[in-house]
Design an enzyme around this catalytic site. Structure first.
Site, PDB file in Angstrom:
ATOM      1  N   CYS A  43       0.800  -1.224   0.000  1.00 61.94           N
ATOM      2  CA  CYS A  43       0.000   0.000   0.000  1.00 61.94           C
ATOM      3  C   CYS A  43       0.833   1.274   0.000  1.00 61.94           C
ATOM      4  CB  CYS A  43      -0.958   0.000   1.188  1.00 61.94           C
ATOM      5  SG  CYS A  43      -2.151  -1.366   1.141  1.00 61.94           S
ATOM      6  N   HIS A  90      -3.193   7.225   2.375  1.00 63.94           N
ATOM      7  CA  HIS A  90      -3.625   5.880   2.002  1.00 63.94           C
ATOM      8  C   HIS A  90      -4.938   5.577   2.703  1.00 63.94           C
ATOM      9  CE1 HIS A  90      -3.957   1.633   1.543  1.00 63.94           C
ATOM     10  NE2 HIS A  90      -3.618   1.378   2.786  1.00 63.94           N
ATOM     11  N   ASN A 133     -10.543   0.081   0.282  1.00 61.70           N
ATOM     12  CA  ASN A 133      -9.085   0.187   0.262  1.00 61.70           C
ATOM     13  C   ASN A 133      -8.587  -0.442  -1.029  1.00 61.70           C
ATOM     14  OD1 ASN A 133      -6.324  -0.193   0.599  1.00 61.70           O
ATOM     15  ND2 ASN A 133      -6.470  -0.842   2.732  1.00 61.70           N
TER      16      ASN A 133
END
Length: 303
Positions: free
Chosen positions: A105, A230, A260
């Protein structure tokens, strides 16, 4: 530029008999739905769509790109890289280097930092950096952790520009001690996640690296026009905002509709904010991310 698959899965559609509820997912994670790639749609397909969108937005032709970096942890194949596959799908035939960055990520921040170094060193003039992931393909839809992720991609073109007030500053970190807390073990088809460990590391590392990069540049959060983090979860971002002593509203989010999207979260959100006219010339943007590994980092960029 950005791209998300057309198929949408709502919380209600995926919860079924799982030990959770649509309401808990919204309240805790901030997610109502996510986009999911179909069986014949892969990371390189998403990357190519986002890449071409970014190239068009920059007023360029595909073969004017000098370097391609794809940040992903869900490549189409073990070999070759998704960057090479996306290069072909974008019709880029100039032989420019193309490679993947595997920092999960945090991958997009790693990617733009690498590309920025190549540009600042004078090696390349135009770099295409793409964050793309298809976690639906490594998700066990019969496990409650299936609610976290969606598929998507985002891309930027970085170009050389001798600006008086330009700014590009980045810091990156890693700690392999967290290797088993979010992973896909060699014999497994799906990811395994230690939710408590992820939350604890994310809520410590994100605020810390934000404070570090601001300190490095002699700035305060008040100097930042927009925080684009993020999209780990609303739970993580709310705690990070609390530690930083800023309103949660300062954390830009798209979790509600996209969940996500792993390595795609920052560039996907960046493109959406830009296309809505919310980013203006000379705005100071702060990106921050944490991923499995652990990997984490932050970047300051003057728009």
């Amino acid at each position: 530029g950005s791209y998300v698959p057309s198929k949408i899965l709502t919380n209600e559609e995926i919860v079924g008999d799982l030990p959770t509820s649509p309401e808990w997912i919204v309240q805790t994670l901030g997610i109502r739905q996510r986009c999911v790639a179909d069986s014949e749609e892969f990371t390189s397909d998403l990357a190519a769509r986002a890449g071409l969108s970014a190239i068009a937005s920059a007023g360029l032709e595909p073969n004017e790109i000098d370097l391609i970096i794809v940040a992903t942890s869900t490549p189409d194949r073990k070999v070759p890289s998704s960057a090479c596959m996306a290069q072909s799908k974008m019709g880029i035939r100039n032989g420019c280097p193309a490679f993947d960055v595997a920092a999960v990520c945090s991958g997009f921040l790693y990617g733009i930092t690498i590309a920025g170094q190549f540009i600042q060193n004078g090696v390349y003039d135009r770099a295409l950096v793409i964050g793309a992931d298809t976690y639906s393909k490594v998700t066990n839809w019969n496990h409650r952790n299936c609610v976290f992720f969606g598929d998507g991609s985002g891309a930027v073109v970085l170009e050389r520009d001798n600006r008086v007030n330009g700014m590009f500053s980045s810091i990156l970190f890693a700690d392999g001690e967290g290797m088993d807390d979010f992973t896909i073990f060699p014999t497994d088809a799906y990811f395994t996640m230690n939710g408590k460990a992820v939350y604890e590391k994310a809520t410590a590392a994100l605020p810390e690296c934000i404070q570090q990069i601001l300190c490095m540049n002699g700035l305060e959060l008040e100097d930042v026009s927009m925080i684009i983090p993020h999209q780990a979860s609303a739970h993580v971002l709310k705690r990070a905002a609390e530690i930083l002593n800023v309103p949660y509203s300062r954390m830009q989010t798209n979790l509600e509709l996209y969940a996500n999207t792993a390595g795609a979260t920052v560039p996907l959100l960046l493109d959406q904010l830009n296309r809505r006219g919310l980013i203006h010339k000379n705005d100071l943007l702060l990106f921050a991310a944490i991923g499995a590994g652990w990997t984490w980092g932050a970047t300051l960029y003057r728009w």
